[in-house]
Design a protein around this motif. Structure first.
Motif, mmCIF file in Angstrom:
data_model
loop_
_atom_site.group_PDB
_atom_site.id
_atom_site.type_symbol
_atom_site.label_atom_id
_atom_site.label_comp_id
_atom_site.label_asym_id
_atom_site.label_seq_id
_atom_site.Cartn_x
_atom_site.Cartn_y
_atom_site.Cartn_z
ATOM 1 N N THR A 66 3.955 12.069 -45.553
ATOM 2 C CA THR A 66 4.567 10.861 -46.130
ATOM 3 C C THR A 66 3.602 9.692 -46.340
ATOM 4 O O THR A 66 4.037 8.604 -46.737
ATOM 5 C CB THR A 66 5.727 10.381 -45.229
ATOM 6 N N HIS A 67 2.313 9.925 -46.058
ATOM 7 C CA HIS A 67 1.332 8.855 -46.328
ATOM 8 C C HIS A 67 -0.069 9.460 -46.311
ATOM 9 O O HIS A 67 -0.464 10.092 -45.348
ATOM 10 C CB HIS A 67 1.444 7.758 -45.264
ATOM 11 N N HIS A 68 -0.772 9.258 -47.406
ATOM 12 C CA HIS A 68 -2.138 9.786 -47.517
ATOM 13 C C HIS A 68 -2.903 8.871 -48.473
ATOM 14 O O HIS A 68 -2.299 8.086 -49.211
ATOM 15 C CB HIS A 68 -2.084 11.216 -48.097
ATOM 16 N N HIS A 69 -4.241 8.992 -48.414
ATOM 17 C CA HIS A 69 -5.084 8.408 -49.462
ATOM 18 C C HIS A 69 -6.074 9.515 -49.788
ATOM 19 O O HIS A 69 -7.143 9.600 -49.171
ATOM 20 C CB HIS A 69 -5.823 7.160 -48.970
ATOM 21 N N LEU A 70 -5.694 10.361 -50.731
ATOM 22 C CA LEU A 70 -6.521 11.556 -50.996
ATOM 23 C C LEU A 70 -7.948 11.192 -51.388
ATOM 24 O O LEU A 70 -8.888 11.924 -51.088
ATOM 25 C CB LEU A 70 -5.861 12.409 -52.086
ATOM 26 N N THR A 102 4.442 0.564 -48.598
ATOM 27 C CA THR A 102 3.268 -0.264 -48.315
ATOM 28 C C THR A 102 2.838 -0.050 -46.866
ATOM 29 O O THR A 102 3.573 0.551 -46.077
ATOM 30 C CB THR A 102 3.569 -1.765 -48.570
ATOM 31 N N HIS A 103 1.637 -0.523 -46.523
ATOM 32 C CA HIS A 103 1.211 -0.532 -45.123
ATOM 33 C C HIS A 103 1.849 -1.743 -44.439
ATOM 34 O O HIS A 103 1.813 -2.847 -44.977
ATOM 35 C CB HIS A 103 -0.309 -0.726 -45.020
ATOM 36 N N LEU A 104 2.378 -1.552 -43.236
ATOM 37 C CA LEU A 104 2.908 -2.716 -42.506
ATOM 38 C C LEU A 104 2.810 -2.526 -40.996
ATOM 39 O O LEU A 104 3.014 -1.426 -40.479
ATOM 40 C CB LEU A 104 4.364 -3.004 -42.881
ATOM 41 N N VAL A 124 -0.584 12.178 -42.351
ATOM 42 C CA VAL A 124 -1.981 12.273 -41.902
ATOM 43 C C VAL A 124 -2.761 10.990 -42.151
ATOM 44 O O VAL A 124 -3.826 10.795 -41.573
ATOM 45 C CB VAL A 124 -2.722 13.459 -42.563
ATOM 46 N N ASP A 125 -2.285 10.118 -43.040
ATOM 47 C CA ASP A 125 -3.034 8.947 -43.509
ATOM 48 C C ASP A 125 -4.306 9.423 -44.217
ATOM 49 O O ASP A 125 -4.592 10.612 -44.289
ATOM 50 C CB ASP A 125 -3.349 7.975 -42.362
ATOM 51 N N GLY A 126 -5.089 8.487 -44.735
ATOM 52 C CA GLY A 126 -6.286 8.848 -45.488
ATOM 53 C C GLY A 126 -7.320 9.520 -44.599
ATOM 54 O O GLY A 126 -7.360 9.293 -43.395
HETATM 55 ZN ZN LIG Z 1 -2.970 4.247 -45.104
#
Ligand SMILES: [Zn+2]
Length: 452
Positions: free
Chosen positions: A62-66, A232-234, A320-322
């Motif tokens: 649900t959140h990544h920065h490939l 968004t990031h929060l 996993v996040d970026g």
């Molecule tokens: Zn992030």
């Protein structure tokens, strides 16, 4: 009509509302949809022998920065916290182009598929030089190239640079008009809201220290006009909390609430530093949180209050996040780390191994606004992965197949991953691309990018 049958699987962990586990069962998919699960014999165009295999619903990221896949494990940022880490990395990220995005997306999504993830949400917010369309085009074409990953992209954005008191350099931000026009174009071009959709788009300004109040407000209006979700990031760090308190005179969630950024069409990445009152607001409004434990540990950001969120009914998914803060794209690893982190921090109140599997499937599906993925039952999408249990490292561990992925973990590559009823990982290898060739090409690209 194309059909794929998994025949005689040892166990199918459905993660459905009954928490059913079916033994020696068959699972049939027709045109990407599950049409049968049970013990009656079935036939299909293609059959996988499930004997000795454990079957799980595809994991949902649900959140990544490939794009960060090509800036991982860089020595110069290894001991930094978020703000210093970002300001150092922006200087590298300003050199991103279509080729970097394509190859880094291929690398990151390839790893996700090989570790059982079938849906990937990506938060892309760096658009150097302003060529926005090309970067999302590159992501979707990498997803298609892999033979099918359920791609949930975002038109991310930043407009608040150093000159206006933000964190990023001027070279990586755009103005609000440009962002909104491109956002609309991206949604019109790619967002398919139909059930079983393979391509969706959310609107996603980056963070309170890189996006202005105007950008947040306008993005919320546009997203609701277009019927797409907001992300968004929060509450990732105390530095962020202090920044928002100082600049806007309120805590981060109050700031977001004033801009209409709460609701069941909104989810935040991280959500670590919420107080009790704020957790109640998230629960009441159905605002979701993408939990990224490895990134939070790596950047010393803090520990998300997952046990409290689950108790209150805050929607929670796993991510996993970026790769610059992970430094990989393995949601199975994330699942086990989440289990261990909360055991350490909350003891008896921590989620179980099976709770974590449900967060990575059902929970993630919910915060992406989807009820067609996240469990294995008739009518749901044919997204799953399979593990052969005849491995030394699983002896005894597989007596409890529901909790195993959280408590024991699974290392290495899964045997099969199926997305939309199609085999995308077979015997541990990607079917859509020549892996050797892709490794060579991606290596060339990462070297070119980092030696810019
Ligand atoms: Zn992030």
């Amino acid at each position: 009509m194309s059909s794929l049958l998994i025949k005689n699987a040892d166990a199918i962990v459905t993660c459905d509302s009954q928490d059913a586990v079916l033994e020696h069962a068959n699972l049939l998919m027709q045109d990407g949809i599950i049409t049968y699960i049970g013990i009656e014999p079935q036939t299909a165009d293609e059959v996988i022998d499930g004997t000795g295999c454990l079957v799980y619903p595809g994991l949902i990221n649900t959140h990544h920065h490939l794009y960060q896949t090509f800036s991982r494990n860089l020595p110069q940022v290894q001991n930094m916290e978020l703000f210093d880490w970002l300001t150092t990395l922006y200087e590298i990220w300003k050199n991103l182009n279509q080729d970097t995005i394509y190859h880094s997306s291929l690398t990151g999504m390839g790893e996700l598929l090989k570790s059982g993830c079938t849906t990937c949400f990506d938060h892309h917010y760096v658009f150097p030089g302003g060529n926005s369309d090309a970067l999302l085009d590159a992501q979707f074409s990498a997803a298609r190239e892999l033979g099918g990953v359920r791609m949930y992209a975002s038109r991310g954005s930043m407009d608040l640079s150093k000159k206006d008191g933000g964190l990023p350099p001027d070279s990586v931000v755009q103005n609000v008009d440009k962002i909104l026009k491109d956002s609309q174009k991206s949604v019109e071009k790619y967002h398919n809201p139909a059930p079983n959709s393979m391509e969706m788009v959310a609107l996603a300004p980056c963070s309170p220290f890189s996006a202005s109040e105007e950008l947040y407000r306008q993005s919320a209006i546009l997203a609701r006009d277009l019927g797409v979700r907001l992300h968004t990031h929060l509450c990732e760090t105390i530095d962020e909390e202090n920044y928002v308190l100082e600049k806007y005179g309120k805590r981060p969630l109050a700031y977001m609430e004033d801009m209409n950024w709460v609701g069941n069409d909104v989810w935040y990445a991280h959500g670590i530093h919420f107080n009790d009152e704020e957790l109640n607001l998230l629960a009441q409004t159905g605002t979701g949180v993408a939990h990224c434990p490895i990134s939070n540990m790596k950047l010393s950001s803090g520990i998300c209050r997952i046990p409290d969120m689950l108790k209150l009914g805050v929607p929670v998914g796993l991510a996993v996040d970026g790769s610059a803060s992970n430094d990989g794209s393995n949601l199975l690893e994330e699942l086990r780390v989440a289990f261990l982190l909360h055991r350490l921090n909350s003891s008896k109140l921590a989620p179980s191994g099976y709770d974590l599997l449900k967060i990575a499937t059902n929970g993630s599906a919910k915060i992406l606004g989807r009820n067609d993925i996240g469990s294995l039952s008739i009518g749901k999408a044919g997204d799953l992965f399979m593990i052969r249990r005849n491995r030394l490292e699983l002896v005894g561990a597989d007596l409890d197949v529901k909790s195993m992925l959280g408590t024991v973990g699974f290392k290495g590559t899964v045997d099969y991953t199926i997305v939309n009823g199609k085999i995308v990982v077979k015997e541990g290898h990607l079917t859509g691309i020549d892996e050797e060739k892709a490794i060579y090409n991606c290596r060339q690209e990462v070297n070119k990018y980092l030696n810019h």
